[in-house]
Design a protein around this motif. Structure first.
Motif, PDB file in Angstrom:
ATOM      1  N   THR A   1     -18.678  76.360  17.621  1.00 43.65           N
ATOM      2  CA  THR A   1     -18.886  77.752  17.204  1.00 43.65           C
ATOM      3  C   THR A   1     -19.915  78.478  18.066  1.00 43.65           C
ATOM      4  O   THR A   1     -20.927  77.903  18.461  1.00 43.65           O
ATOM      5  N   ALA A   2     -19.646  79.763  18.301  1.00 48.64           N
ATOM      6  CA  ALA A   2     -20.642  80.626  18.959  1.00 48.64           C
ATOM      7  C   ALA A   2     -20.771  81.907  18.150  1.00 48.64           C
ATOM      8  O   ALA A   2     -19.843  82.304  17.440  1.00 48.64           O
ATOM      9  N   CYS A   3     -21.935  82.558  18.258  1.00 47.47           N
ATOM     10  CA  CYS A   3     -22.151  83.847  17.608  1.00 47.47           C
ATOM     11  C   CYS A   3     -22.726  84.804  18.644  1.00 47.47           C
ATOM     12  O   CYS A   3     -23.713  84.491  19.314  1.00 47.47           O
ATOM     13  N   ILE A   4     -22.066  85.961  18.773  1.00 48.31           N
ATOM     14  CA  ILE A   4     -22.508  86.958  19.758  1.00 48.31           C
ATOM     15  C   ILE A   4     -23.272  88.058  19.024  1.00 48.31           C
ATOM     16  O   ILE A   4     -22.765  88.622  18.054  1.00 48.31           O
ATOM     17  N   GLU A   5     -24.474  88.349  19.473  1.00 49.37           N
ATOM     18  CA  GLU A   5     -25.272  89.408  18.825  1.00 49.37           C
ATOM     19  C   GLU A   5     -25.947  90.234  19.905  1.00 49.37           C
ATOM     20  O   GLU A   5     -26.539  89.701  20.830  1.00 49.37           O
ATOM     21  N   LYS A   6     -25.878  91.559  19.714  1.00 49.51           N
ATOM     22  CA  LYS A   6     -26.364  92.440  20.789  1.00 49.51           C
ATOM     23  C   LYS A   6     -27.755  93.005  20.575  1.00 49.51           C
ATOM     24  O   LYS A   6     -28.307  93.630  21.482  1.00 49.51           O
ATOM     25  N   ARG A   7     -28.347  92.833  19.343  1.00 48.85           N
ATOM     26  CA  ARG A   7     -29.619  93.538  19.134  1.00 48.85           C
ATOM     27  C   ARG A   7     -30.845  92.758  19.615  1.00 48.85           C
ATOM     28  O   ARG A   7     -31.973  93.253  19.551  1.00 48.85           O
ATOM     29  N   GLY A   8     -30.612  91.527  20.077  1.00 46.44           N
ATOM     30  CA  GLY A   8     -31.745  90.748  20.571  1.00 46.44           C
ATOM     31  C   GLY A   8     -32.422  89.948  19.477  1.00 46.44           C
ATOM     32  O   GLY A   8     -33.402  89.242  19.716  1.00 46.44           O
TER      33      GLY A   8
ATOM     34  N   PRO B   1     -24.121  90.633  28.881  1.00 46.48           N
ATOM     35  CA  PRO B   1     -25.370  90.047  28.381  1.00 46.48           C
ATOM     36  C   PRO B   1     -26.476  91.091  28.222  1.00 46.48           C
ATOM     37  O   PRO B   1     -26.531  92.060  28.973  1.00 46.48           O
ATOM     38  N   LEU B   2     -27.328  90.848  27.236  1.00 47.37           N
ATOM     39  CA  LEU B   2     -28.458  91.739  26.964  1.00 47.37           C
ATOM     40  C   LEU B   2     -29.384  91.858  28.157  1.00 47.37           C
ATOM     41  O   LEU B   2     -29.967  92.902  28.413  1.00 47.37           O
ATOM     42  N   ASP B   3     -29.529  90.752  28.886  1.00 48.62           N
ATOM     43  CA  ASP B   3     -30.477  90.766  30.005  1.00 48.62           C
ATOM     44  C   ASP B   3     -29.887  91.424  31.258  1.00 48.62           C
ATOM     45  O   ASP B   3     -30.486  91.405  32.331  1.00 48.62           O
ATOM     46  N   GLY B   4     -28.691  91.988  31.125  1.00 52.74           N
ATOM     47  CA  GLY B   4     -28.105  92.733  32.237  1.00 52.74           C
ATOM     48  C   GLY B   4     -27.399  91.878  33.272  1.00 52.74           C
ATOM     49  O   GLY B   4     -26.931  92.395  34.284  1.00 52.74           O
TER      50      GLY B   4
ATOM     51  N   VAL C   1     -17.957  84.231  16.483  1.00 52.20           N
ATOM     52  CA  VAL C   1     -18.276  85.296  15.535  1.00 52.20           C
ATOM     53  C   VAL C   1     -18.915  86.432  16.322  1.00 52.20           C
ATOM     54  O   VAL C   1     -19.838  86.195  17.109  1.00 52.20           O
ATOM     55  N   ILE C   2     -18.434  87.663  16.114  1.00 52.02           N
ATOM     56  CA  ILE C   2     -19.068  88.817  16.785  1.00 52.02           C
ATOM     57  C   ILE C   2     -19.940  89.520  15.752  1.00 52.02           C
ATOM     58  O   ILE C   2     -19.443  90.074  14.768  1.00 52.02           O
ATOM     59  N   GLY C   3     -21.257  89.488  15.948  1.00 54.84           N
ATOM     60  CA  GLY C   3     -22.215  90.087  15.011  1.00 54.84           C
ATOM     61  C   GLY C   3     -23.009  89.001  14.313  1.00 54.84           C
ATOM     62  O   GLY C   3     -22.436  88.071  13.753  1.00 54.84           O
ATOM     63  N   GLY C   4     -24.336  89.124  14.374  1.00 57.34           N
ATOM     64  CA  GLY C   4     -25.199  88.078  13.792  1.00 57.34           C
ATOM     65  C   GLY C   4     -25.938  88.530  12.552  1.00 57.34           C
ATOM     66  O   GLY C   4     -27.072  88.127  12.307  1.00 57.34           O
ATOM     67  N   GLY C   5     -25.301  89.396  11.742  1.00 61.46           N
ATOM     68  CA  GLY C   5     -25.885  89.817  10.461  1.00 61.46           C
ATOM     69  C   GLY C   5     -25.603  88.788   9.381  1.00 61.46           C
ATOM     70  O   GLY C   5     -25.103  87.685   9.671  1.00 61.46           O
ATOM     71  N   PRO C   6     -25.890  89.135   8.101  1.00 59.84           N
ATOM     72  CA  PRO C   6     -25.687  88.167   7.016  1.00 59.84           C
ATOM     73  C   PRO C   6     -24.258  87.637   6.944  1.00 59.84           C
ATOM     74  O   PRO C   6     -24.041  86.474   6.605  1.00 59.84           O
ATOM     75  N   GLY C   7     -23.275  88.485   7.261  1.00 56.74           N
ATOM     76  CA  GLY C   7     -21.896  88.016   7.279  1.00 56.74           C
ATOM     77  C   GLY C   7     -21.689  87.057   8.440  1.00 56.74           C
ATOM     78  O   GLY C   7     -21.246  85.915   8.278  1.00 56.74           O
ATOM     79  N   GLY C   8     -22.048  87.506   9.645  1.00 62.03           N
ATOM     80  CA  GLY C   8     -21.766  86.763  10.866  1.00 62.03           C
ATOM     81  C   GLY C   8     -22.562  85.482  11.012  1.00 62.03           C
ATOM     82  O   GLY C   8     -22.003  84.429  11.343  1.00 62.03           O
TER      83      GLY C   8
ATOM     84  N   ILE D   1     -25.137  83.655  21.630  1.00 63.09           N
ATOM     85  CA  ILE D   1     -24.878  84.418  22.856  1.00 63.09           C
ATOM     86  C   ILE D   1     -25.456  85.816  22.677  1.00 63.09           C
ATOM     87  O   ILE D   1     -25.023  86.567  21.796  1.00 63.09           O
ATOM     88  N   LYS D   2     -26.437  86.161  23.530  1.00 65.64           N
ATOM     89  CA  LYS D   2     -27.100  87.461  23.385  1.00 65.64           C
ATOM     90  C   LYS D   2     -26.406  88.494  24.246  1.00 65.64           C
ATOM     91  O   LYS D   2     -26.534  88.468  25.476  1.00 65.64           O
ATOM     92  N   GLY D   3     -25.688  89.403  23.612  1.00 67.12           N
ATOM     93  CA  GLY D   3     -25.003  90.436  24.377  1.00 67.12           C
ATOM     94  C   GLY D   3     -24.007  91.179  23.510  1.00 67.12           C
ATOM     95  O   GLY D   3     -23.878  90.894  22.320  1.00 67.12           O
ATOM     96  N   THR D   4     -23.302  92.127  24.140  1.00 70.09           N
ATOM     97  CA  THR D   4     -22.311  92.918  23.404  1.00 70.09           C
ATOM     98  C   THR D   4     -20.929  92.318  23.652  1.00 70.09           C
ATOM     99  O   THR D   4     -20.514  92.144  24.798  1.00 70.09           O
TER     100      THR D   4
END
Ligand code: FAD
Ligand code: NAI
Length: 468
Positions: A32-39, A126-129, A11-18, A110-113
């Protein structure tokens, strides 16, 4: 880029939908994995939307009520820093709660874009660069949400010219606030700052407040109530542009139909003219997935893009931009993957505006029913005739039922009143079950409760209420 083992669903995006889709997929036994970029998980809703705004609405209401309604209290003072801290505590507790649910259900966070680089492939920065990673998935669910629509010519700095994100984080109460757009964000955030002492003027292009979908009667009633609370409204008015100066902001307006130009000044301007789908950096072009003229990702009834194993849910595609609608779609999209069928009843998605009193509705508005040409009944009941509302000294608003004249089936329910957002759940269930107003009118409602107003409005639709 290094490669990782394949997932069943990413899933790309960790909001209420994701995040709901990710938990549901894991519960269905899918890797399953979920990718979220806002930390942080929870998306717009939890981090800068539903939750922080409701914290401020609740606390500003308590402050306002104490200040204005309880006459014998002295020395009531606003502690804005504390109010903001309370908001942050609610937000951080809830985001950690989702992380816990991910762990409990075995969802890889997964933390990143995430960027689509192939039909089954996502590259994550990844968020951490760190080094980019490539993930492969049998199914991909896009849930990248939305962002505030900017106002051309007014640059957002989130301090003086703000979207809702800046409006939930102001460090002082503005003296004068102009809200561009009298929809849900404008009225909720306008209420917060008006209660805390700002002089709030709402400029709305259309002839009614409440945004698309609000029943015309209800919009008028709400405007009267909010005006009494001190908010000012300029309807049928166009914003031409603005000048941000060192001391103030000047906003030029004129009648929507054209006419004399006027100028308003403010120290904070809130731009709340709607939200637009967010797909920046997602790489749709890499796989040839289309968006429509409003930027929404195009899907079919089963949430599939033209690449059938890439599905899309929530604000980034069609329909109401609401958290619970995104959640329902998250579950349905996963069920299409795991079982081959899913279900969302788009005719029974409630809307709630968390002003005081609240406004809540489900089903069709009176103007929509009228447009069908179908004969209909209206049953309404005011909270001023409800014993609990009277005991609570909270009697503004009413319940309105719209029913099919021939069959008595409920077509729409519209409420303005204390706790309307909770009360509408009964209406949503009634609509789901295809109930008639008589079904509600013959159902016992506890006394003394606000929900008796709901029952009596139903009685008014097929017969007569007792207490009005
Ligand atoms: P979002 O919540 O927007 O989540 C999308 C997530 O995807 C974001 O966290 C984003 O960082 C992430 N993302 C985007 N692109 C990528 C990428 N390429 N890689 C990784 N991650 C990515 N709705 C209600 O029902 N009730 C309310 O009371 C309510 N109040 C609101 C108040 C405000 C001020 C605002 C702005 C909105 C409110 N909403 C409310 C609307 C609600 O927030 C949205 O409908 C809901 O958040 C949509 O969920 P979503 O999962 O589709 O998207
Ligand atoms: P909205 O669509 O509700 O309202 C925008 C308003 O701005 C409309 O009334 C529109 O006519 C007006 N407008 C548009 N362009 C304008 C212009 N140039 N000048 C003056 N007025 C203009 O959008 P809003 O309030 O920004 O909220 C976005 C979405 O976020 C909502 O549609 C809703 O889905 C969601 N939301 C939900 C909440 C809830 O459920 N309680 C709370 C806050 C947001």
């Amino acid at each position: 880029a290094s490669e990782t083992p394949e997932h069943d669903v990413i899933v790309i995006g960790g909001g209420p939908g994701g995040y709901v889709a990710a938990i549901k997929a894991a519960q269905e036994g899918l890797k399953t994995a979920c990718i979220e970029k806002r930390g942080a998980l929870g998306g717009t809703c939890l981090n800068v939307g539903c939750i922080p705004s409701k914290s401020l609405l609740n606390n500003s209401h308590i402050y306002h009520q104490i200040l204005h309604d309880v006459k014998n209290l002295e020395g009531v003072k606003l502690n804005l820093t504390q109010m903001m801290k309370a908001k942050e505590t609610s937000v951080s507790g809830l985001t950690k709660g989702i992380e816990y649910l991910f762990k409990k259900n075995g969802v890889d966070y997964i933390k990143g874009t995430g960027t689509l680089t192939g039909e089954n492939e996502i590259k994550v920065n990844p968020l951490d660069g760190g080094e980019a990673q490539t993930y492969r998935a049998k199914n991909i669910i896009i849930a990248t949400g939305s962002e505030a629509t900017p106002f051309p010519g007014l640059e957002i700095d989130e301090k003086r010219v703000v979207t809702s994100t800046g409006a939930i984080a102001l460090t002082e109460v503005p003296k004068k606030m102009i809200v561009i757009g009298g929809g849900i964000i404008g009225l909720e955030m306008g209420s917060v700052w008006s209660r805390l002492g700002a002089e709030v003027t709402v400029v709305e292009y259309l002839g009614a407040i409440g945004g698309p979908g609000m029943d015309a009667d209800m919009a008028k009633t709400m405007q009267k109530i909010l005006s009494k609370q001190g908010m000012k409204f300029k309807l049928n008015t166009k914003v031409l542009g603005g000048d941000v100066n060192a001391d103030d902001i000047k906003i030029k307006i004129e009648a929507a139909k054209g006419g004399k130009e006027e100028q308003l000044d403010a120290d904070v301007v809130l731009v709340a003219i709607g939200r637009r789908p967010y797909t920046s950096g997602l790489g749709l072009e890499n796989v040839g997935i289309e968006t429509d003229e409003r930027g929404r990702i195009v899907i079919d009834q089963e949430y599939r893009t033209k690449i059938p194993h890439i599905r899309v849910i929530g604000d980034v595609t069609f329909g109401a931009m609401l958290a619970h609608k995104a959640e329902e779609e998250g579950i349905a999209a996963v069920e299409y993957i795991s079982k081959g069928h899913g279900h969302v009843n788009y005719g029974a998605i409630p809307s709630v505006m968390y002003t005081h009193p609240e406004a809540a509705w489900v089903g069709q508005t009176e103007q929509e029913v009228k447009a069908t040409g179908k004969p209909y009944n209206i049953g309404s009941f005011p909270f001023s005739a409800n014993s609990r509302a009277k005991t609570n000294l909270d009697t503004e608003g009413m319940v309105k039922f719209i029913t099919d004249k021939e069959t008595d089936r409920i077509l729409g329910i519209h409420i303005i009143g204390p706790n309307a957002g909770e009360m509408i759940a009964e209406g949503v269930l009634a609509l789901e079950y295809g109930a008639s107003s008589e079904d509600i009118g013959r159902t016992s409602h506890a006394h003394p409760t606000l929900s008796e107003a709901f029952k009596e409005a139903a009685m008014a639709a097929y017969s007569k209420p007792i207490h009005a």
